[in-house]
Design a protein around this motif. Structure first.
Motif, PDB file in Angstrom:
ATOM      1  N   GLN A 241      42.039   8.389  -2.785  1.00 47.25           N
ATOM      2  CA  GLN A 241      41.855   7.060  -3.352  1.00 47.25           C
ATOM      3  C   GLN A 241      41.823   5.993  -2.268  1.00 47.25           C
ATOM      4  O   GLN A 241      41.008   5.068  -2.307  1.00 47.25           O
ATOM      5  N   ARG A 242      42.695   6.122  -1.284  1.00 52.20           N
ATOM      6  CA  ARG A 242      42.767   5.136  -0.204  1.00 52.20           C
ATOM      7  C   ARG A 242      41.510   5.170   0.665  1.00 52.20           C
ATOM      8  O   ARG A 242      40.988   4.125   1.061  1.00 52.20           O
ATOM      9  N   ASP A 243      41.021   6.382   0.965  1.00 53.72           N
ATOM     10  CA  ASP A 243      39.893   6.535   1.886  1.00 53.72           C
ATOM     11  C   ASP A 243      38.547   6.567   1.171  1.00 53.72           C
ATOM     12  O   ASP A 243      37.505   6.661   1.823  1.00 53.72           O
ATOM     13  N   GLY A 244      38.551   6.514  -0.177  1.00 56.30           N
ATOM     14  CA  GLY A 244      37.304   6.627  -0.908  1.00 56.30           C
ATOM     15  C   GLY A 244      36.659   7.987  -0.705  1.00 56.30           C
ATOM     16  O   GLY A 244      35.435   8.110  -0.571  1.00 56.30           O
ATOM     17  N   ASP A 245      37.473   9.029  -0.678  1.00 55.03           N
ATOM     18  CA  ASP A 245      37.002  10.385  -0.378  1.00 55.03           C
ATOM     19  C   ASP A 245      37.106  11.264  -1.621  1.00 55.03           C
ATOM     20  O   ASP A 245      37.586  10.823  -2.674  1.00 55.03           O
ATOM     21  N   VAL A 246      36.670  12.507  -1.490  1.00 54.70           N
ATOM     22  CA  VAL A 246      36.758  13.473  -2.584  1.00 54.70           C
ATOM     23  C   VAL A 246      37.624  14.634  -2.142  1.00 54.70           C
ATOM     24  O   VAL A 246      37.888  14.820  -0.956  1.00 54.70           O
ATOM     25  N   PHE A 247      38.078  15.418  -3.100  1.00 58.40           N
ATOM     26  CA  PHE A 247      38.691  16.707  -2.810  1.00 58.40           C
ATOM     27  C   PHE A 247      38.485  17.605  -4.016  1.00 58.40           C
ATOM     28  O   PHE A 247      38.260  17.125  -5.133  1.00 58.40           O
ATOM     29  N   SER A 248      38.542  18.906  -3.778  1.00 59.78           N
ATOM     30  CA  SER A 248      38.330  19.873  -4.855  1.00 59.78           C
ATOM     31  C   SER A 248      39.527  20.793  -4.988  1.00 59.78           C
ATOM     32  O   SER A 248      40.277  21.014  -4.029  1.00 59.78           O
ATOM     33  N   ILE A 249      39.684  21.307  -6.200  1.00 61.26           N
ATOM     34  CA  ILE A 249      40.714  22.299  -6.498  1.00 61.26           C
ATOM     35  C   ILE A 249      40.020  23.575  -6.958  1.00 61.26           C
ATOM     36  O   ILE A 249      39.141  23.536  -7.823  1.00 61.26           O
ATOM     37  N   VAL A 250      40.422  24.684  -6.340  1.00 57.45           N
ATOM     38  CA  VAL A 250      39.900  25.998  -6.727  1.00 57.45           C
ATOM     39  C   VAL A 250      41.058  26.808  -7.286  1.00 57.45           C
ATOM     40  O   VAL A 250      42.101  26.950  -6.634  1.00 57.45           O
ATOM     41  N   MET A 251      40.889  27.329  -8.485  1.00 59.82           N
ATOM     42  CA  MET A 251      41.895  28.218  -9.072  1.00 59.82           C
ATOM     43  C   MET A 251      41.339  29.631  -9.067  1.00 59.82           C
ATOM     44  O   MET A 251      40.172  29.860  -9.422  1.00 59.82           O
ATOM     45  N   VAL A 341      36.547  25.817 -10.565  1.00 58.41           N
ATOM     46  CA  VAL A 341      36.476  24.729  -9.587  1.00 58.41           C
ATOM     47  C   VAL A 341      36.378  23.389 -10.312  1.00 58.41           C
ATOM     48  O   VAL A 341      35.640  23.256 -11.294  1.00 58.41           O
ATOM     49  N   ALA A 342      37.130  22.403  -9.824  1.00 60.71           N
ATOM     50  CA  ALA A 342      37.021  21.024 -10.308  1.00 60.71           C
ATOM     51  C   ALA A 342      37.276  20.094  -9.139  1.00 60.71           C
ATOM     52  O   ALA A 342      37.904  20.485  -8.139  1.00 60.71           O
ATOM     53  N   ALA A 343      36.744  18.863  -9.249  1.00 62.73           N
ATOM     54  CA  ALA A 343      36.843  17.939  -8.118  1.00 62.73           C
ATOM     55  C   ALA A 343      37.304  16.567  -8.562  1.00 62.73           C
ATOM     56  O   ALA A 343      37.075  16.140  -9.687  1.00 62.73           O
ATOM     57  N   PHE A 344      37.967  15.872  -7.612  1.00 63.34           N
ATOM     58  CA  PHE A 344      38.316  14.463  -7.769  1.00 63.34           C
ATOM     59  C   PHE A 344      37.237  13.651  -7.086  1.00 63.34           C
ATOM     60  O   PHE A 344      36.851  13.954  -5.955  1.00 63.34           O
ATOM     61  N   ARG A 360      40.355  25.287 -17.022  1.00 62.46           N
ATOM     62  CA  ARG A 360      39.397  25.613 -18.074  1.00 62.46           C
ATOM     63  C   ARG A 360      38.174  26.329 -17.503  1.00 62.46           C
ATOM     64  O   ARG A 360      37.625  27.257 -18.123  1.00 62.46           O
ATOM     65  N   ALA A 361      37.756  25.929 -16.298  1.00 61.92           N
ATOM     66  CA  ALA A 361      36.628  26.613 -15.668  1.00 61.92           C
ATOM     67  C   ALA A 361      36.984  28.053 -15.328  1.00 61.92           C
ATOM     68  O   ALA A 361      36.144  28.972 -15.462  1.00 61.92           O
ATOM     69  N   LEU A 362      38.235  28.282 -14.915  1.00 66.78           N
ATOM     70  CA  LEU A 362      38.674  29.648 -14.607  1.00 66.78           C
ATOM     71  C   LEU A 362      38.601  30.533 -15.842  1.00 66.78           C
ATOM     72  O   LEU A 362      38.092  31.677 -15.792  1.00 66.78           O
ATOM     73  N   TYR A 363      39.084  30.020 -16.957  1.00 65.47           N
ATOM     74  CA  TYR A 363      39.053  30.847 -18.171  1.00 65.47           C
ATOM     75  C   TYR A 363      37.634  31.025 -18.689  1.00 65.47           C
ATOM     76  O   TYR A 363      37.316  32.044 -19.321  1.00 65.47           O
ATOM     77  N   ALA A 364      36.757  30.066 -18.388  1.00 66.06           N
ATOM     78  CA  ALA A 364      35.350  30.261 -18.731  1.00 66.06           C
ATOM     79  C   ALA A 364      34.772  31.412 -17.918  1.00 66.06           C
ATOM     80  O   ALA A 364      33.961  32.216 -18.421  1.00 66.06           O
ATOM     81  N   ALA A 365      35.181  31.529 -16.649  1.00 61.58           N
ATOM     82  CA  ALA A 365      34.731  32.650 -15.816  1.00 61.58           C
ATOM     83  C   ALA A 365      35.275  33.963 -16.345  1.00 61.58           C
ATOM     84  O   ALA A 365      34.582  34.996 -16.345  1.00 61.58           O
ATOM     85  N   ILE A 375      32.131  26.133 -12.218  1.00 62.20           N
ATOM     86  CA  ILE A 375      32.490  24.733 -12.009  1.00 62.20           C
ATOM     87  C   ILE A 375      32.734  24.104 -13.370  1.00 62.20           C
ATOM     88  O   ILE A 375      31.988  24.338 -14.310  1.00 62.20           O
ATOM     89  N   ALA A 376      33.780  23.325 -13.466  1.00 63.65           N
ATOM     90  CA  ALA A 376      34.128  22.700 -14.738  1.00 63.65           C
ATOM     91  C   ALA A 376      33.023  21.776 -15.214  1.00 63.65           C
ATOM     92  O   ALA A 376      32.323  21.144 -14.418  1.00 63.65           O
TER      93      ALA A 376
END
Length: 407
Positions: A241-251, A341-344, A360-365, A375-376
């Motif tokens: 949020q501070r840097d205006g960047d993204v990040f992703s979460i992989v389950m 996978v989901a991303a901010f 939810r994407a994991l259970y879809a897989a 990907i969600a």
């Protein structure tokens, strides 16, 4: 303390003795003249006798002054000796090292200081004070010394790495002050060898760091545990949020893990978890963080990566895991895993939302046949342009390609 009287004609012992001797000679000469001239002018002789009597009184007065001065000098000498004895007792005590220095060179060092650094006390006199300082701390000690000698910081209290004559480094605690003898500034320093205390402190710090690390690590896999996940995600979300960047979460979830435990035993299950943890360790970059989310589930945080980038990363890991062979006994087997996978901020503006979409994407897989990456679906959670970081907007320009699966 006896007040010391100024020396002069009235109190200088040597001058008083000389004066008494001179006046005694005068008196004896007058008496001799009286005896030789008994028939002469008695008025004149009487005057001389009166003069002799007056001189004798003066001699007595000065003799008394001499005796008082001698007494005072003896008392002051005794007190000076007592003070010197007390000073030497303090300086030569066996507990702390004491030194004085002028212009950055030692002018005095007691035996304890010499013992601490492995020198003879005479070897230190006239030597640069920095010979007792390890090379890495010399700039710091030199600056402290400069500030003290200039009066900028007249009292010094700090620790430094000392250097013994034999080259061994030790921990030294220094307490110092500045004094002026005439116009010359003199630095007085008291030094203690605190190596044992510092070693104990460092061991305590290392133990504390180890215990902290153990408290946030999973014992089996060595990955971060669920307890640390909330802290790490909060920090990553704040950074993005501070840097205006993204990040992703992989389950990641191991396919058919229960059957592995049932068929090959729990040791085989532990081997599978360890293999996945090792692969995560190889594939995660310095900024990435991998967690054992629970049971056979893993969660990976990938800073700076969009969902598409994270999906490619997960797909490469999925293919690597398929090639792994586990052989707990005579029979070998392979494993597969499913990924979500989901991303901010594409799938949410808080960590809870992003994790929920990755789950939810994991259970879809899983429902889609396992051994795949999903990907969600972001349709309901696309943030407004004002909230979406510029990097995310650039990576997610409309392309007409349907999202939701890795082809």
């Amino acid at each position: 303390m006896v007040e010391r009287r100024p020396l002069g004609p009235e109190s200088d012992p040597k001058l008083l003795l000389q004066e008494i001797a001179r006046q005694n000679k005068v008196i004896h000469a007058l008496i001799n003249r009286l005896e030789r001239n008994a028939a002469g002018d008695y008025r004149s002789e009487f005057d001389e006798l009166q003069t002799a009597v007056a001189l004798k009184s003066e001699v007595r007065r000065r003799t008394a002054a001499l005796e008082t001065a001698l007494g005072d000098n003896e008392l002051m000498t005794r007190q000076l000796r007592e003070s010197e004895f007390k000073l030497l007792s303090v300086v030569n005590q066996p507990l702390v090292g004491i030194s004085t220095s002028e212009d950055g060179k030692f002018t005095f060092a007691n035996q304890k200081l010499a013992d601490i650094f492995g020198y003879e006390a005479s070897e230190l006199i006239g030597r640069d004070i920095l010979i007792l300082v390890a090379e890495q701390d010399r700039p710091m000690v030199a600056e402290h010394t400069r500030q003290r000698m200039s009066g900028q910081v007249p009292v010094a209290d700090y620790t430094f790495r000392g250097l013994r004559k034999d080259g061994v480094e030790i921990d030294i605690e220094l307490h110092g002050s500045l004094h002026h003898i005439g116009v010359k500034p003199i630095a007085v320093s008291v030094m203690l060898d605190v190596s044992k205390r510092k070693q104990a402190e460092r061991r305590a710090e290392d133990l504390h760091a180890l215990l902290r690390e153990q408290s946030i690590r999973d014992a089996l896999t060595g990955l971060y545990n669920r307890r640390y996940l909330d802290v790490a995600l909060e920090e990553e979300c704040s950074r993005a949020q501070r840097d205006g960047d993204v990040f992703s979460i992989v389950m990641c979830d191991i396919d058919h893990f229960k059957s592995v435990n049932d068929k090959y035993g729990h040791q085989a299950g532990d081997d599978v978890l360890a293999i996945i943890a090792a692969q995560l360790g190889k594939r995660c970059g310095p900024a990435d963080q991998a967690f054992r989310y629970g049971g056979e589930e893993f969660l990976i945080v990938l800073p700076g990566q969009t969902d598409a980038m994270a999906a490619n990363w997960a797909n490469e890991l999925r293919e690597t895991l398929r090639e792994q062979t586990i052989k707990p006994g005579r029979q070998a087997f392979r494993i597969t895993a499913s990924f979500g996978v989901a991303a901010f901020p594409h799938h949410g503006l808080c960590c809870t939302e992003v994790i929920g979409f990755a789950d939810r994407a994991l259970y879809a897989a899983k429902r889609g046949g396992r051994d795949q990456v999903r990907i969600a679906d972001p349709v309901t959670t696309i943030p407004s342009p004002a909230l979406a970081p510029a990097k995310w907007r650039l990576e997610h320009r409309p392309t007409g390609v349907k999202r939701g699966s890795i082809r």
